[in-house]
Design an enzyme around this catalytic site. Structure first.
Site, PDB file in Angstrom:
ATOM      1  N   SER A 241      -8.075  -4.552   5.297  1.00  0.00           N
ATOM      2  CA  SER A 241      -8.747  -4.321   3.969  1.00  0.00           C
ATOM      3  C   SER A 241      -8.946  -5.554   3.045  1.00  0.00           C
ATOM      4  CB  SER A 241      -7.587  -3.499   3.194  1.00  0.00           C
ATOM      5  OG  SER A 241      -7.289  -2.192   3.769  1.00  0.00           O
TER       6      SER A 241
ATOM      7  N   ASP B  19       0.984  -1.228  -0.009  1.00  0.00           N
ATOM      8  CA  ASP B  19       0.053  -0.064  -0.103  1.00  0.00           C
ATOM      9  C   ASP B  19       0.971   1.269  -0.128  1.00  0.00           C
ATOM     10  OD1 ASP B  19      -2.260   1.468   0.052  1.00  0.00           O
ATOM     11  OD2 ASP B  19      -2.641   1.065   2.239  1.00  0.00           O
TER      12      ASP B  19
ATOM     13  N   GLU C  33     -12.577  -4.880  -3.952  1.00  0.00           N
ATOM     14  CA  GLU C  33     -12.945  -3.218  -3.993  1.00  0.00           C
ATOM     15  C   GLU C  33     -12.133  -2.178  -4.598  1.00  0.00           C
ATOM     16  OE1 GLU C  33     -12.382  -5.498  -1.398  1.00  0.00           O
ATOM     17  OE2 GLU C  33     -14.277  -5.649  -0.624  1.00  0.00           O
ATOM     18  N   ASN C  34     -10.833  -2.712  -5.155  1.00  0.00           N
ATOM     19  CA  ASN C  34     -10.099  -1.963  -6.006  1.00  0.00           C
ATOM     20  C   ASN C  34     -10.840  -1.603  -7.396  1.00  0.00           C
ATOM     21  OD1 ASN C  34      -7.013  -3.064  -4.918  1.00  0.00           O
ATOM     22  ND2 ASN C  34      -8.129  -1.155  -4.483  1.00  0.00           N
TER      23      ASN C  34
ATOM     24  N   ARG D 270      -0.442   9.434  -9.781  1.00  0.00           N
ATOM     25  CA  ARG D 270      -0.550   8.253  -9.046  1.00  0.00           C
ATOM     26  C   ARG D 270       0.012   6.995  -9.820  1.00  0.00           C
ATOM     27  NH1 ARG D 270      -4.172   7.681  -4.801  1.00  0.00           N
ATOM     28  NH2 ARG D 270      -4.426   5.235  -5.339  1.00  0.00           N
TER      29      ARG D 270
ATOM     30  N   GLU E 200       1.388 -13.142  12.206  1.00  0.00           N
ATOM     31  CA  GLU E 200       2.229 -12.081  13.051  1.00  0.00           C
ATOM     32  C   GLU E 200       2.010 -11.026  12.203  1.00  0.00           C
ATOM     33  OE1 GLU E 200       3.276 -11.942  16.119  1.00  0.00           O
ATOM     34  OE2 GLU E 200       2.916 -14.044  16.342  1.00  0.00           O
TER      35      GLU E 200
HETATM   36  C1  IPE Z   1      -5.360  -2.748  -0.312  1.00  0.00           C
HETATM   37  O1  IPE Z   1      -4.949  -1.435  -0.461  1.00  0.00           O
HETATM   38  C2  IPE Z   1      -5.353  -3.532  -1.595  1.00  0.00           C
HETATM   39  C3  IPE Z   1      -4.191  -3.796  -2.026  1.00  0.00           C
HETATM   40  C4  IPE Z   1      -2.992  -3.370  -1.724  1.00  0.00           C
HETATM   41  C5  IPE Z   1      -4.349  -4.404  -3.399  1.00  0.00           C
HETATM   42  P1  IPE Z   1      -6.234  -0.213  -0.536  1.00  0.00           P
HETATM   43  O2  IPE Z   1      -5.295   0.796  -0.901  1.00  0.00           O
HETATM   44  O3  IPE Z   1      -7.081  -0.774  -1.361  1.00  0.00           O
HETATM   45  O4  IPE Z   1      -6.596  -0.359   0.912  1.00  0.00           O
HETATM   46  P2  IPE Z   1      -7.581   0.709   1.639  1.00  0.00           P
HETATM   47  O5  IPE Z   1      -8.738   1.342   0.654  1.00  0.00           O
HETATM   48  O6  IPE Z   1      -6.829   1.949   2.040  1.00  0.00           O
HETATM   49  O7  IPE Z   1      -8.228   0.056   2.915  1.00  0.00           O
HETATM   50  C1  IPE Z   2      -1.387   0.346  -3.231  1.00  0.00           C
HETATM   51  O1  IPE Z   2      -1.207   1.631  -3.472  1.00  0.00           O
HETATM   52  C2  IPE Z   2      -2.012  -0.319  -4.685  1.00  0.00           C
HETATM   53  C3  IPE Z   2      -3.130  -0.801  -4.955  1.00  0.00           C
HETATM   54  C4  IPE Z   2      -4.106  -0.728  -3.952  1.00  0.00           C
HETATM   55  C5  IPE Z   2      -3.622  -1.348  -5.975  1.00  0.00           C
HETATM   56  P1  IPE Z   2      -2.407   2.828  -3.380  1.00  0.00           P
HETATM   57  O2  IPE Z   2      -2.789   3.031  -4.863  1.00  0.00           O
HETATM   58  O3  IPE Z   2      -3.831   2.135  -2.567  1.00  0.00           O
HETATM   59  O4  IPE Z   2      -2.008   3.928  -2.732  1.00  0.00           O
HETATM   60  P2  IPE Z   2      -2.480   5.204  -1.777  1.00  0.00           P
HETATM   61  O5  IPE Z   2      -2.827   4.086  -0.655  1.00  0.00           O
HETATM   62  O6  IPE Z   2      -3.715   5.588  -2.400  1.00  0.00           O
HETATM   63  O7  IPE Z   2      -1.228   5.755  -1.165  1.00  0.00           O
HETATM   64 MG    MG Z   3      -4.060   2.415  -0.567  1.00  0.00          MG
END
Ligand code: IPE
Ligand code: IPE
Ligand code: MG
Length: 275
Positions: A207, A31, A78-79, A44, A218
């Site tokens: 998540s 993340d 959810e992505n 991004r 852990e």
């Molecule tokens: C969790 O990250 C999913 C992945 C790393 C693929 P998100 O960025 O989607 O999680 P939330 O929305 O902050 O919980």
């Molecule tokens: C993780 O980084 C990648 C995916 C969830 C696909 P994010 O895109 O969630 O990055 P932040 O959380 O917005 O910084």
């Molecule tokens: Mg994220």
């Protein structure tokens, strides 16, 4: 290895192997790509691109130190709710890395597997995944398991549906359903539960990742954004894991006695194997 290991890295890896046990299965919530980019005034996508480079470093380091299974949370159910352009960018990056990195997986003797609703991925991605899975299927050193269009709740519901059908057909009795059987209906049926879950970017949440499987994992949560995470952070996370005492509900004295009498730590067993 595609890149020659430096002497100092080799030294760190040897120290880590001596200082305790290497987790068999590491699962990572990668993340912070977006925030990494934002901090630099970049779009991004720049963070996602750098995130792909991190994947390469971490996959290689895990294989080198003897991790047997590495599950990467790559794209959650959810992505799909993200802006359309971001979803297509992520799918394009995924497709490119599946195309470009399969040779490296073979060089490093790494087998690719996936969990998740991969039928919902774009056709080109599905095709490339199938080809990579087939090409790497006899590799032995480590399994790289990508969670794609995955969520823990989705997986549990799918398992419940399959179990219900088996009961309906008369192949299974309700009383035969136990933890072990349930695990066999999950997409992770061939993997041990993760010993260590790492989450980057400082969020203290799961998540919807591997909800069933992380019952006794852990956790290491680091503030580092995924594009900045490197093998040294991985080694630190493993050091933190090695310092934990996994009690699985018991008291410390029992665990110490078991380690002394069997010369094996509970971390090497699954909770179900611990009486
Ligand atoms: C969790 O990250 C999913 C992945 C790393 C693929 P998100 O960025 O989607 O999680 P939330 O929305 O902050 O919980
Ligand atoms: C993780 O980084 C990648 C995916 C969830 C696909 P994010 O895109 O969630 O990055 P932040 O959380 O917005 O910084
Ligand atoms: Mg994220």
């Amino acid at each position: 290895m595609s890149k020659k290991k430096s002497a100092s890295d080799e030294k760190l890896q040897n120290e880590l192997k001596k200082s305790g046990e290497i987790p068999k299965h590491i699962a990572i919530i990668m993340d912070g790509n977006g925030r990494w980019a934002k901090k630099r005034g970049l779009p991004r996508v720049a963070g996602h691109k750098r995130g792909v480079d991190t994947v390469k470093d971490i996959v290689e380091a895990c294989a080198e130190i003897g991790v047997k299974y590495l599950t990467l949370y790559t794209f959650s159910t959810e992505n799909w709710k993200r802006p359309k352009e971001e979803v297509s960018t992520l799918m394009r990056l995924l497709l490119n890395s599946l195309r470009d990195r399969v040779d490296e997986l073979c060089e490093n003797d790494i087998r690719l597997t996936t969990i998740g609703d991969t039928d919902s991925l774009p056709y080109e991605v599905q095709k490339q995944l199938k080809a990579d899975i087939e090409r790497t299927k006899n590799n032995k050193k480590m399994i790289l398991n990508l969670a794609l269009s995955y969520s823990g709740r989705w997986e549990i519901i799918e398992a419940v549906k399959k179990i219900s059908r088996a009961v309906e057909k008369g192949d299974l009795k309700p009383d035969e359903i136990n933890e072990q059987l349930f695990s066999k209906f999950l997409t992770t049926k061939d993997l041990p539960d993760p010993d260590l879950v790492i989450r980057t970017s400082g969020e203290f949440r799961v998540s919807n990742f591997l909800l069933w499987q992380i019952a006794y994992s852990e956790f290491v949560i680091t503030d580092i954004y995924w594009p900045d995470f490197n093998r040294h952070h991985l080694y630190e996370s493993i050091r933190a894991f090695q310092k934990r005492e996994r009690r699985f509900g018991k008291v410390s004295e029992q665990i110490k006695k078991e380690v002394n009498s069997k010369g094996v730590t509970n971390a090497e067993k699954l909770p179900s194997q611990i009486s």
